[in-house]
Design a protein around this motif. Structure first.
Motif, PDB file in Angstrom:
ATOM      1  N   ASP A 174     -39.839  52.176  36.648  1.00 19.27           N
ATOM      2  CA  ASP A 174     -41.096  52.895  37.209  1.00 19.27           C
ATOM      3  C   ASP A 174     -42.415  51.694  36.433  1.00 19.27           C
ATOM      4  OD1 ASP A 174     -42.212  52.421  34.498  1.00 19.27           O
ATOM      5  OD2 ASP A 174     -42.075  54.597  33.838  1.00 19.27           O
ATOM      6  N   LEU A 175     -43.106  51.996  36.837  1.00 14.90           N
ATOM      7  CA  LEU A 175     -44.403  50.874  37.107  1.00 14.90           C
ATOM      8  C   LEU A 175     -44.693  50.253  35.797  1.00 14.90           C
ATOM      9  CD1 LEU A 175     -46.183  49.158  39.297  1.00 14.90           C
ATOM     10  CD2 LEU A 175     -47.956  50.921  38.308  1.00 14.90           C
ATOM     11  N   LYS A 176     -44.911  51.234  35.115  1.00 13.60           N
ATOM     12  CA  LYS A 176     -44.732  50.697  33.702  1.00 13.60           C
ATOM     13  C   LYS A 176     -43.785  49.611  33.381  1.00 13.60           C
ATOM     14  CE  LYS A 176     -46.524  51.979  28.959  1.00 13.60           C
ATOM     15  NZ  LYS A 176     -47.134  53.284  28.526  1.00 13.60           N
ATOM     16  N   GLN A 177     -42.151  50.111  33.886  1.00 20.29           N
ATOM     17  CA  GLN A 177     -41.655  49.120  33.407  1.00 20.29           C
ATOM     18  C   GLN A 177     -41.369  47.658  34.119  1.00 20.29           C
ATOM     19  OE1 GLN A 177     -38.535  51.525  33.866  1.00 20.29           O
ATOM     20  NE2 GLN A 177     -38.494  52.786  32.315  1.00 20.29           N
ATOM     21  N   GLN A 178     -42.165  48.420  35.572  1.00 16.56           N
ATOM     22  CA  GLN A 178     -42.078  47.154  35.714  1.00 16.56           C
ATOM     23  C   GLN A 178     -42.822  45.953  35.393  1.00 16.56           C
ATOM     24  OE1 GLN A 178     -42.616  48.985  39.834  1.00 16.56           O
ATOM     25  NE2 GLN A 178     -40.234  48.398  40.853  1.00 16.56           N
ATOM     26  N   SER A 179     -43.927  46.213  35.004  1.00 12.46           N
ATOM     27  CA  SER A 179     -44.937  45.594  35.165  1.00 12.46           C
ATOM     28  C   SER A 179     -44.633  44.472  33.325  1.00 12.46           C
ATOM     29  CB  SER A 179     -45.924  45.953  34.425  1.00 12.46           C
ATOM     30  OG  SER A 179     -47.176  46.856  35.507  1.00 12.46           O
ATOM     31  N   LYS A 180     -44.055  45.292  31.945  1.00 13.95           N
ATOM     32  CA  LYS A 180     -43.315  44.737  31.783  1.00 13.95           C
ATOM     33  C   LYS A 180     -42.114  43.691  31.398  1.00 13.95           C
ATOM     34  CE  LYS A 180     -44.633  48.751  27.471  1.00 13.95           C
ATOM     35  NZ  LYS A 180     -43.768  48.749  26.769  1.00 13.95           N
ATOM     36  N   ILE A 181     -41.537  44.073  33.204  1.00  9.90           N
ATOM     37  CA  ILE A 181     -40.770  43.202  32.864  1.00  9.90           C
ATOM     38  C   ILE A 181     -40.962  41.854  33.611  1.00  9.90           C
ATOM     39  CG2 ILE A 181     -39.045  42.433  34.868  1.00  9.90           C
ATOM     40  CD1 ILE A 181     -37.716  45.896  34.141  1.00  9.90           C
ATOM     41  N   LEU A 182     -42.380  42.229  34.424  1.00  7.09           N
ATOM     42  CA  LEU A 182     -42.761  41.488  35.627  1.00  7.09           C
ATOM     43  C   LEU A 182     -44.060  39.570  34.765  1.00  7.09           C
ATOM     44  CD1 LEU A 182     -44.075  39.622  37.791  1.00  7.09           C
ATOM     45  CD2 LEU A 182     -46.228  41.854  38.024  1.00  7.09           C
ATOM     46  N   LYS A 183     -43.889  40.853  33.481  1.00  9.19           N
ATOM     47  CA  LYS A 183     -44.917  39.911  32.731  1.00  9.19           C
ATOM     48  C   LYS A 183     -43.910  38.829  32.002  1.00  9.19           C
ATOM     49  CE  LYS A 183     -48.104  39.862  28.466  1.00  9.19           C
ATOM     50  NZ  LYS A 183     -46.881  38.914  27.788  1.00  9.19           N
ATOM     51  N   GLY A 184     -42.525  39.055  31.387  1.00  8.25           N
ATOM     52  CA  GLY A 184     -41.762  38.887  30.789  1.00  8.25           C
ATOM     53  C   GLY A 184     -41.589  37.771  31.849  1.00  8.25           C
ATOM     54  N   LYS A 185     -41.217  37.990  33.209  1.00  8.79           N
ATOM     55  CA  LYS A 185     -40.780  36.895  34.088  1.00  8.79           C
ATOM     56  C   LYS A 185     -41.142  35.721  34.268  1.00  8.79           C
ATOM     57  CE  LYS A 185     -36.850  39.290  36.989  1.00  8.79           C
ATOM     58  NZ  LYS A 185     -37.005  39.500  38.328  1.00  8.79           N
ATOM     59  N   ILE A 186     -42.882  35.906  34.484  1.00 10.77           N
ATOM     60  CA  ILE A 186     -44.190  35.008  34.555  1.00 10.77           C
ATOM     61  C   ILE A 186     -44.154  34.443  33.260  1.00 10.77           C
ATOM     62  CG2 ILE A 186     -46.741  34.891  34.527  1.00 10.77           C
ATOM     63  CD1 ILE A 186     -46.772  37.452  36.560  1.00 10.77           C
ATOM     64  N   LYS A 228     -45.460  32.154  40.975  1.00 10.86           N
ATOM     65  CA  LYS A 228     -46.714  31.713  42.261  1.00 10.86           C
ATOM     66  C   LYS A 228     -46.022  31.973  43.333  1.00 10.86           C
ATOM     67  CE  LYS A 228     -49.023  28.489  39.307  1.00 10.86           C
ATOM     68  NZ  LYS A 228     -48.699  27.272  39.404  1.00 10.86           N
ATOM     69  N   ILE A 229     -44.292  31.348  43.208  1.00 12.41           N
ATOM     70  CA  ILE A 229     -43.248  31.015  45.216  1.00 12.41           C
ATOM     71  C   ILE A 229     -43.511  32.728  45.607  1.00 12.41           C
ATOM     72  CG2 ILE A 229     -41.230  31.188  45.893  1.00 12.41           C
ATOM     73  CD1 ILE A 229     -41.522  28.333  44.144  1.00 12.41           C
ATOM     74  N   SER A 230     -43.205  33.611  43.606  1.00 13.16           N
ATOM     75  CA  SER A 230     -43.301  35.142  44.833  1.00 13.16           C
ATOM     76  C   SER A 230     -44.704  35.547  45.754  1.00 13.16           C
ATOM     77  CB  SER A 230     -42.962  35.523  43.816  1.00 13.16           C
ATOM     78  OG  SER A 230     -41.440  35.359  43.189  1.00 13.16           O
ATOM     79  N   LEU A 231     -45.540  35.332  44.628  1.00 13.55           N
ATOM     80  CA  LEU A 231     -46.828  35.675  45.063  1.00 13.55           C
ATOM     81  C   LEU A 231     -46.952  35.152  46.678  1.00 13.55           C
ATOM     82  CD1 LEU A 231     -49.499  37.040  43.900  1.00 13.55           C
ATOM     83  CD2 LEU A 231     -50.256  34.997  43.235  1.00 13.55           C
TER      84      LEU A 231
END
Length: 96
Positions: free
Chosen positions: A67-79, A87-90
């Motif tokens: 879900d969006l909350k989980q995705q946000s935490k995963i994204l923050k960890g990847k960043i 940067k490339i993904s963006l």
């Protein structure tokens, strides 16, 4: 198809509305939640309503599950681990 889109919007509004309410009630209790930090930074009500859906499109584009909350935490960890990947993904998303 339009009915499907309306159902999707309603479901996503059901997800976003509690987040916005939680931020309004307790603005200091969001330090470990990147999604609430993101929504808190959005001041205009219309922007707060629209941007979580737009963020969801980006999350789907970069293939982050949950879900969006989980995705946000995963994204923050990847960043945090690989800023260049972000940067490339963006840029790929912008080209898309």
């Amino acid at each position: 198809m339009a009915q499907n889109n309306n159902e999707i919007i309603k479901v996503k509004d059901d997800i976003v509305a509690p987040l916005i309410q939680n931020i309004s009630n307790n603005e200091n209790d969001y330090d470990d939640d990147p999604l609430q930090q993101f929504i808190y930074a959005l001041r205009a009500p219309e922007t707060r309503r629209q941007y979580p859906r737009r963020l969801q499109v980006f999350m789907d584009f970069i293939n982050i599950e949950g879900d969006l909350k989980q995705q946000s935490k995963i994204l923050k960890g990847k960043i945090d681990n690989d800023k260049e990947w972000f940067k490339i993904s963006l840029f790929k998303f912008f080209e898309f």
